[in-house]
Write a protein that holds these residues in place. Structure first.
Motif, short mmCIF file in Angstrom:
data_model
loop_
_atom_site.label_atom_id
_atom_site.label_comp_id
_atom_site.label_asym_id
_atom_site.label_seq_id
_atom_site.Cartn_x
_atom_site.Cartn_y
_atom_site.Cartn_z
N PHE A 160 0.84 -1.19 0.00
CA PHE A 160 0.00 0.00 0.00
C PHE A 160 0.88 1.25 0.00
N THR A 161 0.60 2.10 -0.95
CA THR A 161 1.44 3.28 -1.17
C THR A 161 0.81 4.49 -0.50
N PRO A 162 1.50 5.15 0.42
CA PRO A 162 0.93 6.35 1.02
C PRO A 162 0.87 7.48 0.00
N GLY A 163 0.03 8.44 0.30
CA GLY A 163 -0.08 9.58 -0.61
C GLY A 163 -1.48 9.68 -1.19
N PRO A 164 -1.64 10.60 -2.13
CA PRO A 164 -2.96 10.84 -2.69
C PRO A 164 -3.45 9.66 -3.53
N PRO A 165 -4.76 9.53 -3.70
CA PRO A 165 -5.30 8.42 -4.49
C PRO A 165 -5.01 8.61 -5.97
N ASP A 166 -5.02 7.50 -6.70
CA ASP A 166 -4.84 7.54 -8.15
C ASP A 166 -6.15 7.66 -8.90
N ILE A 167 -7.27 7.31 -8.23
CA ILE A 167 -8.58 7.36 -8.87
C ILE A 167 -9.56 8.09 -7.97
N ALA A 168 -10.58 8.66 -8.59
CA ALA A 168 -11.64 9.35 -7.86
C ALA A 168 -12.98 8.79 -8.30
N LEU A 169 -13.89 8.59 -7.34
CA LEU A 169 -15.24 8.09 -7.62
C LEU A 169 -16.23 9.24 -7.56
N SER A 170 -17.32 9.11 -8.30
CA SER A 170 -18.34 10.15 -8.30
C SER A 170 -19.23 10.08 -7.06
N ALA A 171 -19.17 8.98 -6.30
CA ALA A 171 -19.99 8.85 -5.10
C ALA A 171 -19.25 7.96 -4.10
N CYS A 172 -19.52 8.21 -2.81
CA CYS A 172 -18.90 7.42 -1.75
C CYS A 172 -19.75 6.21 -1.37
N GLN A 173 -21.01 6.22 -1.80
CA GLN A 173 -21.87 5.07 -1.52
C GLN A 173 -22.93 4.96 -2.60
N VAL A 174 -23.46 3.74 -2.75
CA VAL A 174 -24.56 3.50 -3.68
C VAL A 174 -25.64 2.70 -2.95
N ASP A 175 -26.87 2.88 -3.41
CA ASP A 175 -28.01 2.16 -2.84
C ASP A 175 -28.51 1.13 -3.84
N LEU A 176 -28.65 -0.10 -3.38
CA LEU A 176 -29.26 -1.16 -4.19
C LEU A 176 -30.70 -1.32 -3.73
N LEU A 177 -31.63 -1.02 -4.62
CA LEU A 177 -33.05 -0.99 -4.28
C LEU A 177 -33.75 -2.25 -4.79
N PRO A 178 -34.80 -2.69 -4.10
CA PRO A 178 -35.52 -3.89 -4.56
C PRO A 178 -36.23 -3.65 -5.87
N GLY A 179 -36.31 -4.70 -6.65
CA GLY A 179 -36.99 -4.64 -7.94
C GLY A 179 -37.02 -6.02 -8.54
N PRO A 180 -37.72 -6.18 -9.65
CA PRO A 180 -37.79 -7.50 -10.29
C PRO A 180 -36.44 -7.91 -10.87
N CYS A 181 -36.16 -9.20 -10.79
CA CYS A 181 -34.91 -9.72 -11.36
C CYS A 181 -35.09 -9.94 -12.86
N SER A 182 -34.02 -9.70 -13.59
CA SER A 182 -34.02 -9.94 -15.03
C SER A 182 -32.76 -10.73 -15.36
N GLY A 183 -32.53 -10.91 -16.64
CA GLY A 183 -31.34 -11.67 -17.04
C GLY A 183 -30.05 -11.01 -16.64
N SER A 184 -30.07 -9.68 -16.45
CA SER A 184 -28.83 -8.98 -16.11
C SER A 184 -28.59 -8.89 -14.61
N GLY A 185 -29.62 -9.11 -13.78
CA GLY A 185 -29.44 -9.03 -12.34
C GLY A 185 -30.71 -8.57 -11.66
N CYS A 186 -30.58 -8.29 -10.36
CA CYS A 186 -31.75 -7.94 -9.55
C CYS A 186 -31.73 -6.49 -9.06
#
Length: 300
Positions: A160-186
């Protein structure tokens, strides 16, 4: 032996009375005497080795097993093996047929990323292959995943390399909400990943994005840690320009000259984005000659 029946077992996820189950469906043979099915459920316990978790005999063209967090857990690769047979005499039995492996848990799509320090955004989808259950009321009908990044270093070395990150994300968390399952996932959510332009010649480096369920009420999710996704950041050369002392100026393309004027000047401006740098110079010379020195800088 029964002839080849082409049972073609397939595993799909579904909710049964509010709890996560897997369903193994198979094609019944053409009309004829009644057929029974022996269904064996197993999980991949180690590479190339399966562990039996459930077995049943049923006349139905399907079988259910619950993801209970003990015998079957999130993160398991699950299989069902189906054998058809007709009872005596003589008893006839088909060859067992395997389903494809079903991964129960969180997937990142794509499974890995290679991006460059060019400011572009890249989509990363967080996908649940199992349905989101509702163990309580109010806002409990979702799974909150906390996202984090970590720099691994060059060539995926786990140092693990100290220092600033190499990548940045647009959000710190995501919500997975209930819904019908399909061929690609739930359930799915998408964030963007951008390589941090660090102006450092540090070579290609690897980071990882981790997702952790945040205080889930559902017991199934409490002991689960999804797999990380690796992001390789390709280093790009960056330009530098300078203005120093009484000012000597070196441009991005290496030209060198001097400026002895007093005042505020435009040092550089981007033609592609709202970015520019101003420099202020004041008189710092003696009685013999007029000399200007840097005394301030402003960047937008």
């Amino acid at each position: 032996k029964l002839p080849s029946l082409a049972l073609q077992p397939v595993i799909t996820p579904e909710l049964v009375q509010g709890r996560v189950h897997l369903k193994c469906s198979y094609s019944p043979p053409s009309p004829g005497p009644p057929v029974q099915y022996r269904v064996l459920w197993s999980r991949l316990s180690s590479p190339g080795k399966r562990e039996q978790v459930h077995q049943e005999t049923t006349p139905q063209p399907f079988s259910h097993v619950e993801m209970d967090g003990a015998d079957l857990r999130l993160g398991d690769m699950v299989f069902c093996t189906v054998t058809a047979f007709r009872r005596g005499p003589p008893e006839q039995q088909s060859l067992p047929e395997d389903s494809k492996g079903f991964y129960a848990g969180i997937k990142f799509l794509p499974e890995s990323l290679e991006i460059a320090e060019d400011g572009k955004e890249h989509d990363l989808t967080v996908l649940s292959t199992v349905p989101i259950a509702c163990p309580g009321q109010d806002d409990s009908c979702k799974i909150i995943l906390q996202l984090s990044t970590e720099v691994l270093g060059k060539n995926s070395v786990l140092v693990f390399t100290p220092g600033p990150p190499d990548i940045a994300l647009s959000a710190c968390q995501v919500d997975l909400l209930p819904g019908p399952c399909s061929g690609s996932g739930c359930a799915a959510a998408t964030v963007t990943v951008t390589a941090v332009t660090d102006f450092a010649h540090d070579g290609n480096r690897v980071s990882r994005v981790s997702a952790r369920p945040a205080a889930p009420r559902d017991l199934l999710w409490r002991a689960y840690t999804p797999r990380d996704v690796k992001v390789t950041v390709r280093d790009l050369p960056t330009g530098n320009c300078y203005s120093f002392t009484d000012p000597h100026i070196i441009t991005f393309d290496g030209w060198r000259y001097e400026s002895h004027k007093i005042g505020t000047f435009l040092l550089c401006r981007s033609e592609a984005r709202p970015f520019e740098v101003h420099v202020r110079q004041w008189d710092c010379g003696g009685h013999r000659s007029a000399t200007a020195c840097n005394c301030g800088v402003a960047a937008q």
